[in-house]
Design a protein around this motif. Sequence first.
Motif, PDB file in Angstrom:
ATOM      1  N   GLU A  39       0.832  -1.197   0.000  1.00  0.00           N
ATOM      2  CA  GLU A  39       0.000   0.000   0.000  1.00  0.00           C
ATOM      3  C   GLU A  39       0.871   1.253   0.000  1.00  0.00           C
ATOM      4  N   ASN A  40       0.295   2.346  -0.484  1.00  0.00           N
ATOM      5  CA  ASN A  40       0.931   3.650  -0.370  1.00  0.00           C
ATOM      6  C   ASN A  40       0.870   4.066   1.105  1.00  0.00           C
ATOM      7  N   PRO A  41       2.022   4.365   1.731  1.00  0.00           N
ATOM      8  CA  PRO A  41       1.987   4.664   3.164  1.00  0.00           C
ATOM      9  C   PRO A  41       1.529   6.072   3.499  1.00  0.00           C
ATOM     10  N   PHE A  42       1.347   6.919   2.485  1.00  0.00           N
ATOM     11  CA  PHE A  42       1.058   8.333   2.735  1.00  0.00           C
ATOM     12  C   PHE A  42      -0.437   8.613   2.714  1.00  0.00           C
ATOM     13  N   ARG A  43      -0.909   9.327   3.723  1.00  0.00           N
ATOM     14  CA  ARG A  43      -2.277   9.838   3.729  1.00  0.00           C
ATOM     15  C   ARG A  43      -2.314  11.183   3.016  1.00  0.00           C
ATOM     16  N   LEU A  44      -3.511  11.620   2.656  1.00  0.00           N
ATOM     17  CA  LEU A  44      -3.651  12.957   2.111  1.00  0.00           C
ATOM     18  C   LEU A  44      -3.331  13.997   3.187  1.00  0.00           C
ATOM     19  N   PRO A  45      -2.774  15.137   2.817  1.00  0.00           N
ATOM     20  CA  PRO A  45      -2.641  16.238   3.780  1.00  0.00           C
ATOM     21  C   PRO A  45      -4.012  16.612   4.346  1.00  0.00           C
ATOM     22  N   ASP A  46      -4.010  17.164   5.532  1.00  0.00           N
ATOM     23  CA  ASP A  46      -5.272  17.434   6.237  1.00  0.00           C
ATOM     24  C   ASP A  46      -6.230  18.293   5.417  1.00  0.00           C
ATOM     25  N   ASP A  47      -5.698  19.300   4.716  1.00  0.00           N
ATOM     26  CA  ASP A  47      -6.599  20.187   3.972  1.00  0.00           C
ATOM     27  C   ASP A  47      -7.273  19.455   2.814  1.00  0.00           C
ATOM     28  N   LEU A  48      -6.521  18.569   2.154  1.00  0.00           N
ATOM     29  CA  LEU A  48      -7.113  17.806   1.060  1.00  0.00           C
ATOM     30  C   LEU A  48      -8.055  16.725   1.579  1.00  0.00           C
ATOM     31  N   GLU A 269     -16.096   9.562  -7.385  1.00  0.00           N
ATOM     32  CA  GLU A 269     -15.705  10.926  -7.029  1.00  0.00           C
ATOM     33  C   GLU A 269     -14.351  10.954  -6.317  1.00  0.00           C
ATOM     34  N   THR A 270     -14.070   9.932  -5.529  1.00  0.00           N
ATOM     35  CA  THR A 270     -12.757   9.847  -4.883  1.00  0.00           C
ATOM     36  C   THR A 270     -11.655   9.732  -5.935  1.00  0.00           C
ATOM     37  N   ALA A 271     -11.896   8.922  -6.959  1.00  0.00           N
ATOM     38  CA  ALA A 271     -10.904   8.765  -8.020  1.00  0.00           C
ATOM     39  C   ALA A 271     -10.720  10.066  -8.797  1.00  0.00           C
ATOM     40  N   ILE A 272     -11.802  10.751  -9.103  1.00  0.00           N
ATOM     41  CA  ILE A 272     -11.698  12.042  -9.794  1.00  0.00           C
ATOM     42  C   ILE A 272     -10.896  13.026  -8.956  1.00  0.00           C
ATOM     43  N   PHE A 273     -11.194  13.080  -7.679  1.00  0.00           N
ATOM     44  CA  PHE A 273     -10.473  13.976  -6.771  1.00  0.00           C
ATOM     45  C   PHE A 273      -8.988  13.639  -6.754  1.00  0.00           C
ATOM     46  N   ALA A 274      -8.660  12.362  -6.690  1.00  0.00           N
ATOM     47  CA  ALA A 274      -7.262  11.958  -6.638  1.00  0.00           C
ATOM     48  C   ALA A 274      -6.527  12.322  -7.925  1.00  0.00           C
ATOM     49  N   LEU A 275      -7.181  12.124  -9.081  1.00  0.00           N
ATOM     50  CA  LEU A 275      -6.545  12.472 -10.345  1.00  0.00           C
ATOM     51  C   LEU A 275      -6.340  13.976 -10.473  1.00  0.00           C
ATOM     52  N   GLU A 276      -7.171  14.750  -9.822  1.00  0.00           N
ATOM     53  CA  GLU A 276      -6.954  16.199  -9.774  1.00  0.00           C
ATOM     54  C   GLU A 276      -5.697  16.548  -8.980  1.00  0.00           C
ATOM     55  N   GLN A 277      -5.293  15.621  -8.096  1.00  0.00           N
ATOM     56  CA  GLN A 277      -4.069  15.812  -7.300  1.00  0.00           C
ATOM     57  C   GLN A 277      -2.955  14.899  -7.810  1.00  0.00           C
ATOM     58  N   ALA A 278      -2.918  14.642  -9.112  1.00  0.00           N
ATOM     59  CA  ALA A 278      -1.960  13.674  -9.665  1.00  0.00           C
ATOM     60  C   ALA A 278      -0.516  14.027  -9.340  1.00  0.00           C
ATOM     61  N   ASP A 279      -0.192  15.313  -9.289  1.00  0.00           N
ATOM     62  CA  ASP A 279       1.186  15.715  -8.980  1.00  0.00           C
ATOM     63  C   ASP A 279       1.573  15.308  -7.559  1.00  0.00           C
TER      64      ASP A 279
END
Length: 372
Positions: A39-48, A269-279
């Motif tokens: 798994e990816n060990p990183f969570r989203l930053p709190d604001d995201l 919608e989660t996938a769309i949101f994540a692709l918006e944060q692709a960087d």
Amino acid sequence: MSAASSQAQALQRIRADVRAMSAYHIQPSQGLLKMDTMENPFRLPDDLQKALGERLGALEINRYPGERLEVLKQMLKDYAGAPAGSAVLLGNGSDEIITLLALATAQPSAAGRATMLAPMPGFVMYPLSAQLQGLDFVGVPLTADFDLDVPAMQAAIAEHKPAITYIAYPNNPTATLWPEDQVQAVIDAVAQIGGLVVMDEAYQPFASRSWISQMRAHPERNAHVLLMRTLSKFGLAGARLGYLIGPAAIVNELDKVRPPYNISVLNCETAIFALEQADLYAAQAQAIRAERQPLIDALRALDGVEKVWPSEANMVLLRVRDAGAAQAAMKQRGVLVKNVSAMHPLLANCLRLTVGTREENAQMLAALKESL
């Protein structure tokens, strides 16, 4: 008739091969460092994380999924750089897509049942999906160093004429990314017998190349190739979103066996949101890649580690004297890893470790050192 007798008779209605199977086991992980499932060990930053929660909270979950699925498909095509004329099939993880592929191709012929083929050791869902959907499965052994045995693959393809040939790129659990000319030779062999090739790129975020470039550069040699990916390793393992990219004429036929509304509005919608944060997710993948070689070097320096293989994924395969004992001892020390010894004879006494953060890798290394 007693309840026990009635139940026993009802159980006989379930296929004998299913009753003989073991269910997929997920190791309890509460309070443990989870380094067994890549798994990816990183969570989203709190604001995201907050922004995602607000977006999901505004969804009309009383309605079936609708037009946003088409938005997601286009975003996935753009993200992957899909060739012109491609279509996208969405699945509840790539596991469901593997099931749909088997279901769509499980047609008998004069020679018998349809066949699925893959190099082995490989992903356990390939033979399982073949079994459950009524295909024969042919596993072609890799070499002792987990290289692709191209002549053996070509011979098996010519003999068995598989409907589907899977090539995991990189492979799981070996983390191998085979040379392009070898992979193309297998793809060309499948073209000769009129089958499909599925390039399984579940671990693409951590690999040095993708087969999508070959699909764009050589469309005539890859007209029967489908590219399968998942957002699990991208960073959305909990959202369960897989996708298949390929020529529209093929993908549109496969889409006919997909259950309606198999992707929820929340997953979409989660996938769309994540692709918006692709960087952001690309930076996370780069951070994991940066820790991979130092982890491999440290593993090779440990007494009791017999071999460590190179990796193009977020996992490392190694051989120890007693994989079962080492796994159990590491769990006692609070670290979960995967013992893959039972998956294939070539994997005897092999452990598969997730590449995590620097701190996680250090904790895992310490536990392994004490467990050998």
